[in-house]
Motif scaffolding. Structure first.
Motif, mmCIF file in Angstrom:
data_model
loop_
_atom_site.group_PDB
_atom_site.id
_atom_site.type_symbol
_atom_site.label_atom_id
_atom_site.label_comp_id
_atom_site.label_asym_id
_atom_site.label_seq_id
_atom_site.Cartn_x
_atom_site.Cartn_y
_atom_site.Cartn_z
ATOM 1 N N ALA A 1 0.820 -1.220 0.000
ATOM 2 C CA ALA A 1 0.000 0.000 0.000
ATOM 3 C C ALA A 1 0.848 1.263 0.000
ATOM 4 O O ALA A 1 0.586 2.206 0.748
ATOM 5 C CB ALA A 1 -0.967 0.000 1.190
ATOM 6 N N LEU A 2 1.865 1.294 -0.841
ATOM 7 C CA LEU A 2 2.633 2.532 -0.997
ATOM 8 C C LEU A 2 1.838 3.482 -1.881
ATOM 9 O O LEU A 2 1.156 3.044 -2.809
ATOM 10 C CB LEU A 2 3.985 2.238 -1.650
ATOM 11 N N TYR A 3 1.949 4.778 -1.585
ATOM 12 C CA TYR A 3 1.206 5.755 -2.391
ATOM 13 C C TYR A 3 1.920 5.881 -3.742
ATOM 14 O O TYR A 3 3.031 6.389 -3.813
ATOM 15 C CB TYR A 3 1.141 7.096 -1.672
ATOM 16 N N PRO A 4 1.269 5.417 -4.817
ATOM 17 C CA PRO A 4 1.984 5.260 -6.099
ATOM 18 C C PRO A 4 2.390 6.584 -6.741
ATOM 19 O O PRO A 4 3.326 6.611 -7.535
ATOM 20 C CB PRO A 4 0.993 4.513 -6.979
ATOM 21 N N HIS A 5 1.690 7.657 -6.406
ATOM 22 C CA HIS A 5 2.001 8.933 -7.052
ATOM 23 C C HIS A 5 3.046 9.733 -6.279
ATOM 24 O O HIS A 5 3.385 10.838 -6.650
ATOM 25 C CB HIS A 5 0.722 9.755 -7.223
ATOM 26 N N MET A 6 3.525 9.151 -5.176
ATOM 27 C CA MET A 6 4.522 9.863 -4.371
ATOM 28 C C MET A 6 5.863 9.140 -4.451
ATOM 29 O O MET A 6 5.904 7.919 -4.601
ATOM 30 C CB MET A 6 4.084 9.895 -2.910
ATOM 31 N N ASN B 1 6.466 9.265 0.503
ATOM 32 C CA ASN B 1 5.762 8.198 1.204
ATOM 33 C C ASN B 1 6.142 8.174 2.677
ATOM 34 O O ASN B 1 5.290 8.039 3.548
ATOM 35 C CB ASN B 1 6.099 6.840 0.575
ATOM 36 N N PHE C 1 4.713 11.382 4.512
ATOM 37 C CA PHE C 1 3.271 11.645 4.547
ATOM 38 C C PHE C 1 2.703 11.655 5.974
ATOM 39 O O PHE C 1 2.074 12.614 6.398
ATOM 40 C CB PHE C 1 2.544 10.612 3.679
ATOM 41 N N PRO D 1 7.272 4.215 -6.247
ATOM 42 C CA PRO D 1 7.134 2.797 -5.885
ATOM 43 C C PRO D 1 7.225 1.849 -7.085
ATOM 44 O O PRO D 1 7.770 0.753 -6.964
ATOM 45 C CB PRO D 1 5.738 2.734 -5.271
ATOM 46 N N ARG D 2 6.711 2.274 -8.258
ATOM 47 C CA ARG D 2 6.710 1.326 -9.385
ATOM 48 C C ARG D 2 8.123 1.054 -9.904
ATOM 49 O O ARG D 2 8.337 0.099 -10.644
ATOM 50 C CB ARG D 2 5.805 1.834 -10.518
ATOM 51 N N ARG E 1 10.156 -2.364 -2.007
ATOM 52 C CA ARG E 1 8.831 -1.839 -1.632
ATOM 53 C C ARG E 1 8.501 -2.232 -0.209
ATOM 54 O O ARG E 1 7.961 -1.442 0.565
ATOM 55 C CB ARG E 1 7.760 -2.412 -2.558
ATOM 56 N N LEU F 1 -4.797 1.516 0.102
ATOM 57 C CA LEU F 1 -4.112 2.813 0.021
ATOM 58 C C LEU F 1 -4.731 3.829 0.959
ATOM 59 O O LEU F 1 -4.031 4.505 1.709
ATOM 60 C CB LEU F 1 -4.141 3.336 -1.413
ATOM 61 N N ALA G 1 -0.016 1.950 -11.342
ATOM 62 C CA ALA G 1 0.984 0.885 -11.455
ATOM 63 C C ALA G 1 2.018 1.009 -10.347
ATOM 64 O O ALA G 1 2.513 2.099 -10.074
ATOM 65 C CB ALA G 1 1.659 0.955 -12.814
ATOM 66 N N GLY G 2 2.340 -0.095 -9.699
ATOM 67 C CA GLY G 2 3.369 -0.054 -8.657
ATOM 68 C C GLY G 2 2.826 0.214 -7.273
ATOM 69 O O GLY G 2 3.559 0.202 -6.308
ATOM 70 N N ALA G 3 1.520 0.431 -7.180
ATOM 71 C CA ALA G 3 0.946 0.736 -5.877
ATOM 72 C C ALA G 3 0.985 -0.491 -4.992
ATOM 73 O O ALA G 3 1.409 -0.442 -3.856
ATOM 74 C CB ALA G 3 -0.489 1.206 -6.029
ATOM 75 N N VAL G 4 0.545 -1.593 -5.547
ATOM 76 C CA VAL G 4 0.447 -2.801 -4.746
ATOM 77 C C VAL G 4 1.064 -3.971 -5.495
ATOM 78 O O VAL G 4 1.182 -3.950 -6.706
ATOM 79 C CB VAL G 4 -1.023 -3.112 -4.399
#
Lengths: 369, 279
Positions: free
Chosen positions: A85-90, A95, A98, A131-132, A139, B171, B274-277
């Motif tokens: 559950a990492l914030y993907p846009h950060m 992260n 936050f 994160p991606r 991660r 999230l 993409a990459g969130a989980v």
């Protein structure tokens, strides 16, 4: 750090009971592992503690303060999710920051904390990545970092290693345990993997059907399971559970003979509550059995031999039932070979057929009610 | 060798079919532009030629100078803009609600929203007129915004719900445990991740409101409160149709929609989550 006290906690979804009266005292700084098969309610219990689900009845206290009605953000706990559950846009830095920024921590202190945690977890070179762009293990580390950077009262882990491959899982298991020993923060860790439970826990809670089956240190659960479920769940390869009968004609007074089929397995002390039918389940750990090619012992036939590298799992037939023997000896038995098993009566555990409860010998009855 | 030829043939066919579709889809637009720059005297004599022998922007000039089109245009921008923003805001809140919470009456509300999409709008023009008239909302842009919003919210809600469904719950739960309120988690985590959805919904509602004719024609009779689709009808008179001006106005009306989509197309690109989980 905090002690967490769970009293009579039940959770119902509509008419379905997921948790049916959980009582658990987590001591300050203790590492507790909740383990059980999927659907046993272990994740639900963790979510109740985190405040992500509402408690139907019962009470949860953190540091002696009832937190049933508190929103997750007011509980000051941190959680590591199975999905990370990492914030993907950060970025990784954002992260980690936050939770701190939500608490209004000054910028300099925030940077210092982020720096400290990323050094501790080896994330320094990854701070500006999203994160991606990270591998599974990285991660996982960021998720850990996000939890520890806030210095919360307790950590909640929801199967954090399930998405990693076997090698990485072993490594992260070690890292989490090492980190815990360094921080000594109260931790509740949910897993379905009993190896994780055994290796990481101070105490394990084995759960099934929404009930805590047994709570205790790993070795105690292994050596002295309270019921059939715990006996079968803890240990790999699993404990041999054989359909047996008790016969009251052994030589010594107060002893009974455990029979599988027509073969006498061992003479043991008479259990404190003798089943009326005489039928019991006899349990024995695969590695507690010895064997040889000699004539004295219980006759058995080798069905299949599995080599695990470190040892052998031998599937054998005795008294019409299949059981496993685990040994680290290099043995030369093949399918169809005949051998004789030896069992130490002290290693034999008896369970009630109907209730699954452990049948303890008369002399132990008082010590383990 | 034979295999190679087969693959090439496949791709040639592939692109030929695509090209055919693109021509089919864009030809009307091309014709719109072509007629809009054809002088009136060539319109009928060179009617089927693909490009006129000489071109003119006279139609554009007269549309902008001598008709009420700029006013209609402004009205349309106001109505479509207000409708798209209002609808998207409501749909975002409702869609999030449907996606994340279970509550009494949820099934009923979803059912009713579905029902509103099931009958032709012509059926309810008269009742809507009777409703809005005493409230002074006929001949007004506000009335149109209200009606359009009401009709667009259900579909926009389902659209937004599907985008929220695609964002893992973990999230926002992580954010709430990190110390955010639900609204803060929504604002800081969920909204940035559903920007493509927001853009798509905004675009969908904007184009729907921009090109709506029926209610614009029925509810607003004064030219002060007319939108451009109604305005286009003004080029049709009893005895003739001014094709040149009508097409020029049509081209002008396309511009804001194109600009709007250019603006939001960056967010329409998926893959932000993409990459969130998972690994």
């Amino acid at each position: 750090m905090a002690a967490i006290s769970i009293k009579g906690v039940c959770k119902k979804y509509g008419t379905v009971s997921v948790l049916r009266g959980i009582d658990l005292e987590v001591r300050d700084g203790e590492f507790i592992v909740l383990v059980g098969p999927s659907g046993c309610g272990k994740s639900t219990l963790l979510r109740l503690i985190a405040g992500l689900e509402e408690i139907t009845t019962g009470e949860i206290r953190v540091d002696n303060r009832v937190i049933n009605e508190l929103a997750p953000k007011e509980r000051d706990l941190a959680m590591v999710f199975q999905s990370y559950a990492l914030y993907p846009h950060m970025t990784v830095r954002e992260n980690l920051r936050f939770g701190l920024s939500l608490r209004g921590i000054p910028r300099e202190r925030m940077e210092m904390l982020v720096q400290g945690v990323s050094e501790k977890l080896g994330l320094t070179g990854l701070l500006e990545r999203k994160p991606r762009q990270l591998s599974g293990g990285q991660r996982q580390r960021v998720a850990m970092g996000r939890a520890i950077v806030r210095e919360p009262k307790a950590f909640l882990f929801d199967e954090p290693l399930s998405n990693l491959d076997a090698r990485l899982r072993e490594q992260m298991r070690y890292e989490i345990r090492r980190l815990y020993l360094e921080l000594r923060t109260t931790s509740i860790y949910v897993t379905h993997d009993q190896v994780e439970a055994m290796t990481m826990a101070d105490r394990i809670v084995v759960m099934n059907d929404g009930i805590a089956q047994q709570v205790g240190p790993p070795q105690e659960l292994y050596d002295d399971p309270a019921n059939l479920f715990v006996a079968g769940f803890i240990g790999a390869p699993a404990m041999n559970l054989l359909e047996a009968t008790l016969r009251e004609d052994s030589g010594a007074p107060g002893d009974v003979t455990v029979m599988i089929g027509s073969e006498a397995l061992a003479a043991v002390q008479r259990p404190s509550s003798m089943p009326v039918t005489g039928r019991v389940i006899a349990g024995i750990r695969p590695e507690r059995m010895s064997f040889g090619a000699d004539a004295n012992g219980i006759p058995a036939e080798v069905d299949l031999v599995e080599a695990t590298g470190i040892g052998m799992i031998m599937h054998i037939k005795a008294g019409g039932q299949l059981l496993k023997i685990y040994t680290t000896d290099r043995i030369k038995f093949r399918s169809g070979d005949r051998l004789a098993m030896h069992i130490d009566p002290l290693d034999l555990l008896l369970f009630d057929v109907d209730s699954g409860k452990r049948l303890r010998p008369l002399s132990q009855g008082a010590a383990h009610p | 060798m034979k295999h190679c030829l087969k693959v090439r043939l496949y791709w040639i066919l592939h692109y030929a079919l695509l090209a055919l579709f693109v021509v089919f889809a864009l030809f009307p637009l091309y014709w719109l532009v072509k007629v809009s720059i054809t002088p009136n005297d060539l319109l009928y004599s060179e009617g089927v030629r693909l490009w006129p022998s000489h071109t003119t922007f006279a139609h554009y000039v007269s549309v902008l100078r001598h008709t009420a089109f700029p006013l209609f245009f402004r009205n349309s921008v106001i109505v479509a803009g207000a409708t798209s923003v209002t609808s998207t805001l409501i749909a975002t809140a409702a869609g999030y609600c449907f996606s994340r919470f279970s509550f009494t009456g949820k099934f009923l509300i979803v059912g009713v929203l579905m029902v509103t999409q099931m009958f032709p709008l012509v059926m309810i023009v008269a009742p809507i007129f009777r409703l809005l008239s005493p409230l002074g909302l006929t001949n007004s842009l506000t009335g149109l915004v209200i009606v359009y919003t009401a009709f667009n919210v259900p579909f926009a809600t389902f659209l937004m719900q599907s985008f929220f469904d695609a964002v893992p719950r973990d999230l926002e739960e992580a954010a709430m445990i990190d110390g955010a309120s639900r609204f803060r988690a929504f604002r800081s985590i969920i909204v940035p991740l559903t920007l493509p959805g927001l853009a798509a919904t905004l675009g969908f509602v904007f184009t729907a409101a921009w090109s709506e004719l029926l209610f614009a024609l029925m509810l607003n009779s004064s030219s002060d409160a007319s939108t451009f689709p109604v305005g286009l009808l003004a080029f049709v008179s009893k005895f003739s149709v001014d094709f040149g001006q009508m097409m020029a106005a049509g081209v002008l009306a396309l511009l804001p929609v194109c600009a709007f989509f250019l603006l939001i197309q960056r967010h329409l690109v998926q893959g932000l989550t993409a990459g969130a989980v998972k690994g």
